[in-house]
Design a protein around this motif. Structure first.
Motif, PDB file in Angstrom:
ATOM      1  N   PHE A  26       0.636  -1.101   0.098  1.00 60.13           N
ATOM      2  CA  PHE A  26       0.043  -0.193   0.176  1.00 60.13           C
ATOM      3  C   PHE A  26       0.876   1.320  -0.063  1.00 60.13           C
ATOM      4  O   PHE A  26       1.676   1.569   1.114  1.00 60.13           O
ATOM      5  N   ARG A  30      -4.791   3.123   3.604  1.00 58.39           N
ATOM      6  CA  ARG A  30      -5.896   2.241   3.054  1.00 58.39           C
ATOM      7  C   ARG A  30      -6.461   1.326   4.166  1.00 58.39           C
ATOM      8  O   ARG A  30      -6.015   0.943   5.012  1.00 58.39           O
ATOM      9  N   HIS A  31      -7.700   0.842   3.985  1.00 54.77           N
ATOM     10  CA  HIS A  31      -8.246  -0.148   4.975  1.00 54.77           C
ATOM     11  C   HIS A  31      -7.994  -1.413   4.702  1.00 54.77           C
ATOM     12  O   HIS A  31      -7.845  -2.235   5.668  1.00 54.77           O
ATOM     13  N   THR A  87      -6.489   1.948   9.331  1.00 55.34           N
ATOM     14  CA  THR A  87      -5.921   2.036   8.138  1.00 55.34           C
ATOM     15  C   THR A  87      -4.473   1.648   8.038  1.00 55.34           C
ATOM     16  O   THR A  87      -3.909   1.484   9.143  1.00 55.34           O
TER      17      THR A  87
END
Length: 198
Positions: A26, A30-31, A87
């Motif tokens: 990532f 982000r989740h 996150t």
């Protein structure tokens, strides 16, 4: 995706156990990820056949469970993996496993597993992709047929290397996959070695 490895084990009852190792990098917060798995296949007669998924599990490389939800959208089983209240950034390993019934295709002269080990729904590149298929040990290595394709959906280009050792067929893509490209593997074996699941 830094690396994507898929291992499929074909059982004599006609089911297939799939385990995916996805190392996702990532670049920003982000989740989590979405994993789209097609659950409808169309046979040579044009009939739409639904696959059945059981025992779905998602963990990291330390066997810690991820939060995930399942949903069916159009012809896909959609796994939404991640915590809405948290996150993450950097590299994270996702190990997704599930049993598939109806995943094999039965022909007059042989049976086969035809599977997108990396599906064409990913919007980002996959740097390295590999897969293995383990068939029942009763099947002789010389009776195993195989093929592998890398490229856009439906591509017949063979950017793969394949090896067979005993009852295990191993595939490796020889180049990275661009966004929306797939890696598709085919493993065929004699009829009567596994049960037919229709």
């Amino acid at each position: 995706i830094s690396s994507y490895t898929t291992d499929a084990v074909v059982d004599i009852d006609g089911s297939v156990r799939i385990t995916e190792h996805i190392l996702y990098d990532f670049p920003d917060e982000r989740h989590g990820i979405y994993r789209y798995v097609p659950y409808v296949k169309i046979n040579d007669e044009g009939k739409r056949l639904k696959l059945t998924f059981e025992n779905i599990r998602v963990t990291d490389d330390k066997d810690n469970a991820y939060t995930f939800t399942t949903n069916y959208i159009d012809d896909d089983l959609v796994l939404k993996i991640g915590d809405a209240d948290k996150t993450i950034t950097g590299e994270h390993m996702y190990i997704i496993s599930y049993d598939v019934k109806g995943g094999l295709t039965y022909f007059p002269g042989h049976d086969e597993l035809y599977w997108n080990t990396v599906g064409p729904e990913w919007k980002i590149p996959t740097l390295t992709a590999s897969a293995s298929v383990t068939v029942p040990p009763e099947i002789n290595a010389k009776d195993i047929q195989f093929d592998c394709f890398v490229g856009s959906e439906g591509s017949k280009t063979k950017f793969c290397t394949t090896t067979v050792k005993g009852s295990v067929v191993t595939f490796n893509s020889t180049r990275p996959l661009a966004a929306y490209e797939a890696m598709t593997i085919v493993v065929g074996f004699p009829k009567g070695m596994v049960a037919e699941v229709r």
